[in-house]
Design a protein around this motif. Sequence first.
Motif, PDB file in Angstrom:
ATOM      1  N   ARG A   1      42.916  14.760  42.683  1.00 50.02           N
ATOM      2  CA  ARG A   1      41.627  15.653  42.713  1.00 50.02           C
ATOM      3  C   ARG A   1      40.403  14.711  42.522  1.00 50.02           C
ATOM      4  O   ARG A   1      39.343  15.098  43.016  1.00 50.02           O
ATOM      5  N   GLN A   2      40.310  13.856  41.833  1.00 51.57           N
ATOM      6  CA  GLN A   2      39.126  12.854  41.655  1.00 51.57           C
ATOM      7  C   GLN A   2      38.735  12.062  42.940  1.00 51.57           C
ATOM      8  O   GLN A   2      37.958  12.182  43.302  1.00 51.57           O
ATOM      9  N   GLU A   3      39.829  11.858  43.752  1.00 53.08           N
ATOM     10  CA  GLU A   3      39.346  11.080  45.125  1.00 53.08           C
ATOM     11  C   GLU A   3      38.948  12.268  45.640  1.00 53.08           C
ATOM     12  O   GLU A   3      37.968  11.728  46.438  1.00 53.08           O
ATOM     13  N   ALA A   4      39.516  13.378  45.973  1.00 48.74           N
ATOM     14  CA  ALA A   4      38.950  14.359  46.888  1.00 48.74           C
ATOM     15  C   ALA A   4      37.690  14.596  46.481  1.00 48.74           C
ATOM     16  O   ALA A   4      36.826  14.943  47.383  1.00 48.74           O
ATOM     17  N   ALA A   5      37.266  14.826  45.061  1.00 47.78           N
ATOM     18  CA  ALA A   5      35.855  15.157  44.832  1.00 47.78           C
ATOM     19  C   ALA A   5      35.033  14.186  45.175  1.00 47.78           C
ATOM     20  O   ALA A   5      33.697  14.290  45.569  1.00 47.78           O
ATOM     21  N   ALA A   6      35.273  12.781  45.023  1.00 52.49           N
ATOM     22  CA  ALA A   6      34.271  11.732  45.307  1.00 52.49           C
ATOM     23  C   ALA A   6      34.173  11.871  46.921  1.00 52.49           C
ATOM     24  O   ALA A   6      33.089  11.805  47.655  1.00 52.49           O
ATOM     25  N   LEU A   7      35.319  12.230  47.781  1.00 48.92           N
ATOM     26  CA  LEU A   7      35.006  12.344  49.314  1.00 48.92           C
ATOM     27  C   LEU A   7      34.283  13.570  49.439  1.00 48.92           C
ATOM     28  O   LEU A   7      33.454  13.468  50.424  1.00 48.92           O
ATOM     29  N   ARG A   8      34.389  14.349  48.670  1.00 51.17           N
ATOM     30  CA  ARG A   8      33.709  15.668  48.862  1.00 51.17           C
ATOM     31  C   ARG A   8      31.874  15.563  48.787  1.00 51.17           C
ATOM     32  O   ARG A   8      31.142  15.929  49.583  1.00 51.17           O
ATOM     33  N   ARG A   9      31.716  14.778  47.672  1.00 46.05           N
ATOM     34  CA  ARG A   9      30.346  14.301  47.409  1.00 46.05           C
ATOM     35  C   ARG A   9      29.792  13.446  48.576  1.00 46.05           C
ATOM     36  O   ARG A   9      28.652  14.007  49.063  1.00 46.05           O
ATOM     37  N   GLU A  10      30.625  12.563  49.200  1.00 47.93           N
ATOM     38  CA  GLU A  10      30.112  11.940  50.425  1.00 47.93           C
ATOM     39  C   GLU A  10      29.894  12.721  51.630  1.00 47.93           C
ATOM     40  O   GLU A  10      29.067  12.379  52.236  1.00 47.93           O
ATOM     41  N   ALA A  11      30.770  13.822  51.757  1.00 52.43           N
ATOM     42  CA  ALA A  11      30.546  14.449  52.872  1.00 52.43           C
ATOM     43  C   ALA A  11      29.530  15.587  52.938  1.00 52.43           C
ATOM     44  O   ALA A  11      28.737  15.641  53.936  1.00 52.43           O
ATOM     45  N   HIS A  12      29.167  16.038  51.510  1.00 48.93           N
ATOM     46  CA  HIS A  12      27.981  16.908  51.555  1.00 48.93           C
ATOM     47  C   HIS A  12      26.778  15.864  51.746  1.00 48.93           C
ATOM     48  O   HIS A  12      25.499  16.379  51.980  1.00 48.93           O
ATOM     49  N   GLU A  13      26.676  14.696  50.915  1.00 49.45           N
ATOM     50  CA  GLU A  13      25.696  13.929  51.132  1.00 49.45           C
ATOM     51  C   GLU A  13      25.415  13.475  52.518  1.00 49.45           C
ATOM     52  O   GLU A  13      24.087  13.441  52.884  1.00 49.45           O
ATOM     53  N   LEU A  14      26.371  13.188  53.381  1.00 49.72           N
ATOM     54  CA  LEU A  14      26.217  13.068  54.812  1.00 49.72           C
ATOM     55  C   LEU A  14      25.423  14.157  55.488  1.00 49.72           C
ATOM     56  O   LEU A  14      24.550  14.017  56.377  1.00 49.72           O
ATOM     57  N   ALA A  15      25.953  15.384  55.046  1.00 49.18           N
ATOM     58  CA  ALA A  15      25.447  16.620  55.887  1.00 49.18           C
ATOM     59  C   ALA A  15      23.996  16.593  55.418  1.00 49.18           C
ATOM     60  O   ALA A  15      23.160  17.280  56.451  1.00 49.18           O
ATOM     61  N   GLN A  16      23.752  16.370  54.358  1.00 46.58           N
ATOM     62  CA  GLN A  16      22.132  16.679  53.836  1.00 46.58           C
ATOM     63  C   GLN A  16      21.211  15.462  54.640  1.00 46.58           C
ATOM     64  O   GLN A  16      20.451  15.760  55.086  1.00 46.58           O
ATOM     65  N   ARG A  17      21.813  14.087  54.852  1.00 46.44           N
ATOM     66  CA  ARG A  17      21.083  13.257  55.584  1.00 46.44           C
ATOM     67  C   ARG A  17      21.052  13.630  57.141  1.00 46.44           C
ATOM     68  O   ARG A  17      19.913  13.528  57.703  1.00 46.44           O
ATOM     69  N   LEU A  18      22.138  14.171  57.561  1.00 45.33           N
ATOM     70  CA  LEU A  18      21.917  14.372  59.003  1.00 45.33           C
ATOM     71  C   LEU A  18      21.104  15.614  59.366  1.00 45.33           C
ATOM     72  O   LEU A  18      20.421  15.669  60.214  1.00 45.33           O
ATOM     73  N   THR A  19      21.203  16.824  58.350  1.00 44.51           N
ATOM     74  CA  THR A  19      19.981  17.637  58.551  1.00 44.51           C
ATOM     75  C   THR A  19      18.758  17.215  58.515  1.00 44.51           C
ATOM     76  O   THR A  19      17.796  18.164  59.196  1.00 44.51           O
ATOM     77  N   GLN A  20      18.306  16.279  58.232  1.00 42.87           N
ATOM     78  CA  GLN A  20      16.984  15.612  58.346  1.00 42.87           C
ATOM     79  C   GLN A  20      16.601  15.119  59.692  1.00 42.87           C
ATOM     80  O   GLN A  20      15.633  15.000  60.218  1.00 42.87           O
ATOM     81  N   PHE A  21      17.855  14.942  60.583  1.00 45.29           N
ATOM     82  CA  PHE A  21      17.672  14.557  61.921  1.00 45.29           C
ATOM     83  C   PHE A  21      18.034  15.511  63.034  1.00 45.29           C
ATOM     84  O   PHE A  21      17.411  15.298  63.988  1.00 45.29           O
ATOM     85  N   ARG A  22      19.153  16.397  62.632  1.00 42.84           N
ATOM     86  CA  ARG A  22      19.298  17.357  63.697  1.00 42.84           C
ATOM     87  C   ARG A  22      20.062  18.585  62.960  1.00 42.84           C
ATOM     88  O   ARG A  22      20.515  18.708  62.068  1.00 42.84           O
ATOM     89  N   ASN A  23      20.231  19.597  63.847  1.00 45.78           N
ATOM     90  CA  ASN A  23      20.939  20.629  63.378  1.00 45.78           C
ATOM     91  C   ASN A  23      22.403  20.692  63.481  1.00 45.78           C
ATOM     92  O   ASN A  23      22.860  20.060  64.408  1.00 45.78           O
ATOM     93  N   ILE A  24      23.133  20.666  62.414  1.00 49.44           N
ATOM     94  CA  ILE A  24      24.372  20.350  62.415  1.00 49.44           C
ATOM     95  C   ILE A  24      25.266  21.596  62.275  1.00 49.44           C
ATOM     96  O   ILE A  24      26.603  21.749  61.869  1.00 49.44           O
ATOM     97  N   GLU A  25      24.637  22.892  62.474  1.00 51.22           N
ATOM     98  CA  GLU A  25      25.256  24.049  62.464  1.00 51.22           C
ATOM     99  C   GLU A  25      25.794  24.561  63.771  1.00 51.22           C
ATOM    100  O   GLU A  25      24.954  24.709  64.790  1.00 51.22           O
TER     101      GLU A  25
END
Length: 268
Positions: free
Chosen positions: A30-54
């Motif tokens: 669960r700890q590994e998954a939580a770290a991967l989740r954080r990474e995924a959401h941070e990536l989504a936030q970075r990407l939305t500055q550049f393009r629509n990811i929806e």
Amino acid sequence: MSSGPPGLTQEQKAFYQSNGYVLCQGMFTRQEAAALRREAHELAQRLTQFRNIEVVWTTVRQTNTVVQHCHDVQFYSAVFTRLLVDARFTAAAQSILGPNVQLHHTKIFIKPPEKGAPFPMHQDYPYFPHQNDSMIAAIIHFDDAPLEKGCVRVIPGSHKLGPLQAAAADHSLPHDKYPIEKATPCPAEAGDVLFFSYLTIHGSGMNTSGEARTTLLVQMRDPLDPPLSHEHKSRGQGMMLAGVDPSCCTTKVIEESADQSPVANQPR
Ligand SMILES: O=C(O)CCC(=O)C(=O)O
């Protein structure tokens, strides 16, 4: 010498063979998954500055739902590069594909709270058909995916039906023939990995919960299984996650394109 992670059990392999899917519980903590989740959401936030990811499938556009997505995530964060070659993951993939596991593509899906888009029932086959149908998907769950978060649903045994006639341009199957409500839900917990064949009919429901559903889908094949069309090329396609490519096909493609360059065969 350590023999490494064991891969799927005999029981899991037999389940996969007859049902076309198998859920491997607790592959990651669960700890590994939580770290991967954080990474995924941070990536989504970075990407939305550049393009629509929806995005949303055309057949469910009227539902006013969306899913955030990003393909080829290993080009955006090294955390995902390491995940792709994690021995626990590749050993399980080898149990299905054999010793050689080749990457086709990866994609992160974040189904936002309350409006996370459903995926209509479909086979993955028509997007990237291959001669020997070795292609599998693995959905790595970064957070819990109960029914109300729009977990994946499958039709057990449907991988034995072969390629089916899709109903729509987006390759989804007719709802009256393959109602998602009748498909088997595969609720999963953070750290679980769901493997399924690209012929297995699957889809997923809407996320009506108050929390995002976050997954990484990894599509993989036997490197000796040639594509029947040259659609769906991805960055990083052909990377070996385990074993070798006995055909040396990836190298050949690189050599062919290098030959067209005026500086081909020059030392670099
Ligand atoms: O993540 C999901 O809910 C389903 C994903 C899927 O069906 C696909 O990408 O083919």
